[in-house]
Design an enzyme around this catalytic site. Structure first.
Site, PDB file in Angstrom:
ATOM      1  N   TYR A   7     -11.120   2.455   5.099  1.00  4.94           N
ATOM      2  CA  TYR A   7     -10.146   3.174   5.926  1.00  4.94           C
ATOM      3  C   TYR A   7      -9.710   4.419   5.178  1.00  4.94           C
ATOM      4  CZ  TYR A   7      -5.850   4.085   8.618  1.00  4.94           C
ATOM      5  OH  TYR A   7      -4.866   4.656   9.392  1.00  4.94           O
ATOM      6  N   LYS A  13       0.133   7.964  -1.597  1.00 11.56           N
ATOM      7  CA  LYS A  13       0.928   6.786  -2.001  1.00 11.56           C
ATOM      8  C   LYS A  13       1.685   7.001  -3.318  1.00 11.56           C
ATOM      9  CE  LYS A  13      -2.044   3.812   0.756  1.00 11.56           C
ATOM     10  NZ  LYS A  13      -1.310   3.154   1.834  1.00 11.56           N
ATOM     11  N   ASP A  22     -11.944   8.491  -2.254  1.00 11.72           N
ATOM     12  CA  ASP A  22     -10.648   8.312  -1.589  1.00 11.72           C
ATOM     13  C   ASP A  22      -9.824   7.374  -2.486  1.00 11.72           C
ATOM     14  OD1 ASP A  22      -9.452   7.209   1.694  1.00 11.72           O
ATOM     15  OD2 ASP A  22      -8.442   7.564  -0.218  1.00 11.72           O
TER      16      ASP A  22
HETATM   17  P1  KE4 Z   1      -1.796   7.548   5.295  1.00  8.40           P
HETATM   18  O1  KE4 Z   1      -2.192   8.594   6.307  1.00  8.40           O
HETATM   19  O2  KE4 Z   1      -1.472   6.212   5.936  1.00  8.40           O
HETATM   20  O3  KE4 Z   1      -0.740   8.047   4.320  1.00  8.40           O
HETATM   21  O4  KE4 Z   1      -3.071   7.276   4.357  1.00  8.40           O
HETATM   22  C1  KE4 Z   1      -4.289   6.936   4.953  1.00  8.40           C
HETATM   23  C2  KE4 Z   1      -5.146   6.205   3.938  1.00  8.40           C
HETATM   24  C3  KE4 Z   1      -6.204   6.873   3.362  1.00  8.40           C
HETATM   25  N1  KE4 Z   1      -7.005   6.270   2.450  1.00  8.40           N
HETATM   26  C4  KE4 Z   1      -6.776   4.988   2.075  1.00  8.40           C
HETATM   27  C5  KE4 Z   1      -7.691   4.355   1.069  1.00  8.40           C
HETATM   28  C6  KE4 Z   1      -5.701   4.249   2.631  1.00  8.40           C
HETATM   29  O5  KE4 Z   1      -5.498   2.963   2.267  1.00  8.40           O
HETATM   30  C7  KE4 Z   1      -4.864   4.867   3.580  1.00  8.40           C
HETATM   31  C8  KE4 Z   1      -3.720   4.144   4.244  1.00  8.40           C
HETATM   32  N2  KE4 Z   1      -3.538   2.776   3.885  1.00  8.40           N
HETATM   33  C9  KE4 Z   1      -2.935   1.929   4.897  1.00  8.40           C
HETATM   34  C10 KE4 Z   1      -2.828   0.491   4.370  1.00  8.40           C
HETATM   35  N3  KE4 Z   1      -4.003   0.008   3.772  1.00  8.40           N
HETATM   36  C11 KE4 Z   1      -1.619   2.463   5.334  1.00  8.40           C
HETATM   37  C12 KE4 Z   1      -0.726   1.485   6.039  1.00  8.40           C
HETATM   38  C13 KE4 Z   1      -0.491   1.896   7.467  1.00  8.40           C
HETATM   39  O6  KE4 Z   1      -1.432   2.357   8.152  1.00  8.40           O
HETATM   40  O7  KE4 Z   1       0.684   1.737   7.899  1.00  8.40           O
END
Ligand code: KE4
Length: 428
Positions: free
Chosen positions: A143, A266, A238
């Site tokens: 993701y 994060k 990523d």
């Molecule tokens: P955000 O757009 O959610 O800040 O980041 C996207 C993203 C990109 N790359 C990786 C490896 C990520 O894990 C994420 C977002 N992680 C999820 C949970 N695994 C966010 C939680 C959510 O969607 O509320």
């Protein structure tokens, strides 16, 4: 069990789709109303009824220092007193950018954005602009946020909720997303051979954290580096989860791989909205205003977010908490394994890299998405609820990572192992 939270959830659904501002928070796959959180401190989080839980979600990763770390709160408070946003460059952006480039040798230059989604979206656009190629390769179950091209066989909430990746994504966009299998270099070679000269980038979670936790197989990342170099393809790590998590220098330090570009998020925001993408200067210099590839953001480099990030990274550099939090996570993992062995008929596989971990309810090792998908998600849902009743707040999905912070204690770990024992008794 979730009195006030259920009332709030009912009210939230009148105004907010699904009652939440991000799908994974809805507790849908664990068949219960979500907890609404009122506050958090250290390793603890408190629901709307004031019930205390040991928190392993850590806001999905950012809070490696635990909740409301005084130095971070102070830094944000101080910044806020000087104004919340100027829409103009500030010294704090230089400071955070310099801190990151000093710790990540692969990152010569870095651009701040407001989320991991923006970081990965921008990184792929830049790779396309730099190479003049349209397609990119991602991995099934990984993701990278919710921009259109990534919602093809995505992990995290899309996997948890079994949402087909395409509604709203045009066929044109989808046709430029190629999907390989994690830990399977042949699947990458096949896609590159079938799309010769058309692949701009390979983007990979160097430790997959959105299908539960799946470590890279020996040679996988090295192989990706070799294949991409041979084919003039930009390798994008990523590290939104793994950056400053699995080591100060992220997975690229841990595994000794130098990507062309890195996406962060994060932890570098200390819990405030920050994402970033960076890499080789020759690539980054193609971004506007110096280059032709456009990317922008009203609140990018926001002074409060920069203050939280600087405070967080300063502590990580000074304290080097990694041996401690990795040991706590290892103790938790070993405790869970030893405890599970005493419960006939229940199998749990524990995957862990440093202080990010996941327990899969399956009898076989989880080494890729296919093996992760063999987990018993129904049993996980019962386990999740039982652990919540025991005062343990985990990610409400089999396909997410859990995190140990510097605020967790040996007592927290002991209590969590005991809660695991009580939960297995309930669901067994
Ligand atoms: P955000 O757009 O959610 O800040 O980041 C996207 C993203 C990109 N790359 C990786 C490896 C990520 O894990 C994420 C977002 N992680 C999820 C949970 N695994 C966010 C939680 C959510 O969607 O509320």
């Amino acid at each position: 069990m979730t009195g006030k939270s259920s009332q709030l959830f009912a009210e939230a659904k009148q105004y907010i789709p699904g009652g939440v501002n991000s799908p994974v928070r809805a507790f849908k796959s664990v068949n219960m109303d979500p907890l609404f959180i009122s506050k958090a401190q250290g390793s603890k989080i408190y629901d709307a009824d004031g019930k205390e839980y040991i928190d392993y979600v850590a806001s999905w990763g950012p809070l490696i220092l635990g909740h409301a770390r005084p130095e971070v709160v102070e830094a944000v408070t101080e910044a806020a007193a000087k104004g919340t946003s100027y829409g103009a460059p500030t010294e704090s952006e230089i400071k955070l950018a310099r801190m990151i480039t000093e710790i990540y040798p692969s990152i010569n230059k870095i651009r701040m954005v407001n989320s991991g989604t923006e970081a990965t979206m921008s990184a792929v656009r830049l790779a396309r602009g730099f190479t003049g190629r349209d397609k990119f390769i991602k991995f099934d179950g990984c993701y990278h946020g919710h921009s259109d091209g990534f919602l093809i066989k995505a992990g995290s909430g899309a996997l948890t909720l079994s949402i087909p990746g395409n509604p709203g994504v045009t066929s044109g966009t989808a046709s430029d997303t190629l999907v390989a299998q994690y830990n399977d270099l042949d699947s990458v070679e096949e896609l590159i051979d079938a799309n010769s000269g058309k692949v701009a980038a390979v983007i990979v979670e160097p430790v997959a954290g959105n299908a539960g936790v799946i470590p890279p197989a020996d040679g996988f990342l090295e192989g990706l580096r070799k294949i991409t170099e041979e084919n003039g393809i930009i390798l994008i790590f990523d590290e939104v989860i793994t950056g400053f998590r699995v080591a100060l220098g992220g997975a690229q330090e841990l595994y000794g791989i130098k990507p062309d570009m890195t996406c962060l998020g994060k932890i570098i925001g200390g819990g405030l909205p920050v994402g970033a993408y960076g890499g080789r200067a020759d690539i980054m210099d193609m971004i506007a205003p110096d280059g032709p590839v456009y990317q922008a953001g009203t609140l990018s480099g926001n002074p409060l977010a920069m203050a939280a990030g600087i405070a967080t990274l300063t502590i990580l550099k000074e304290e080097n908490p990694y041996p401690k939090i990795d040991k706590l996570a290892a103790d938790l993992s070993e405790g869970i394994t030893a405890c599970t062995a005493k419960h006939e008929g229940i199998s749990v596989q524990q995957n862990r890299v440093g202080s990010m971990m996941c327990r899969f309810f399956t009898g076989k090792p989880v080494v890729d998405l296919a093996s992760a998908m063999k987990s018993d998600t129904e049993l996980f849902a019962k386990y999740f609820k039982a652990m919540l009743e025991e005062g343990i707040y985990m990610a409400p999905s089999q396909f997410e990572a859990g995190f140990v912070s510097t605020a967790h204690t040996e007592d927290d770990i002991k209590k969590t192992v005991h809660a695991h024992h009580k939960s297995l008794e309930k669901i067994g």
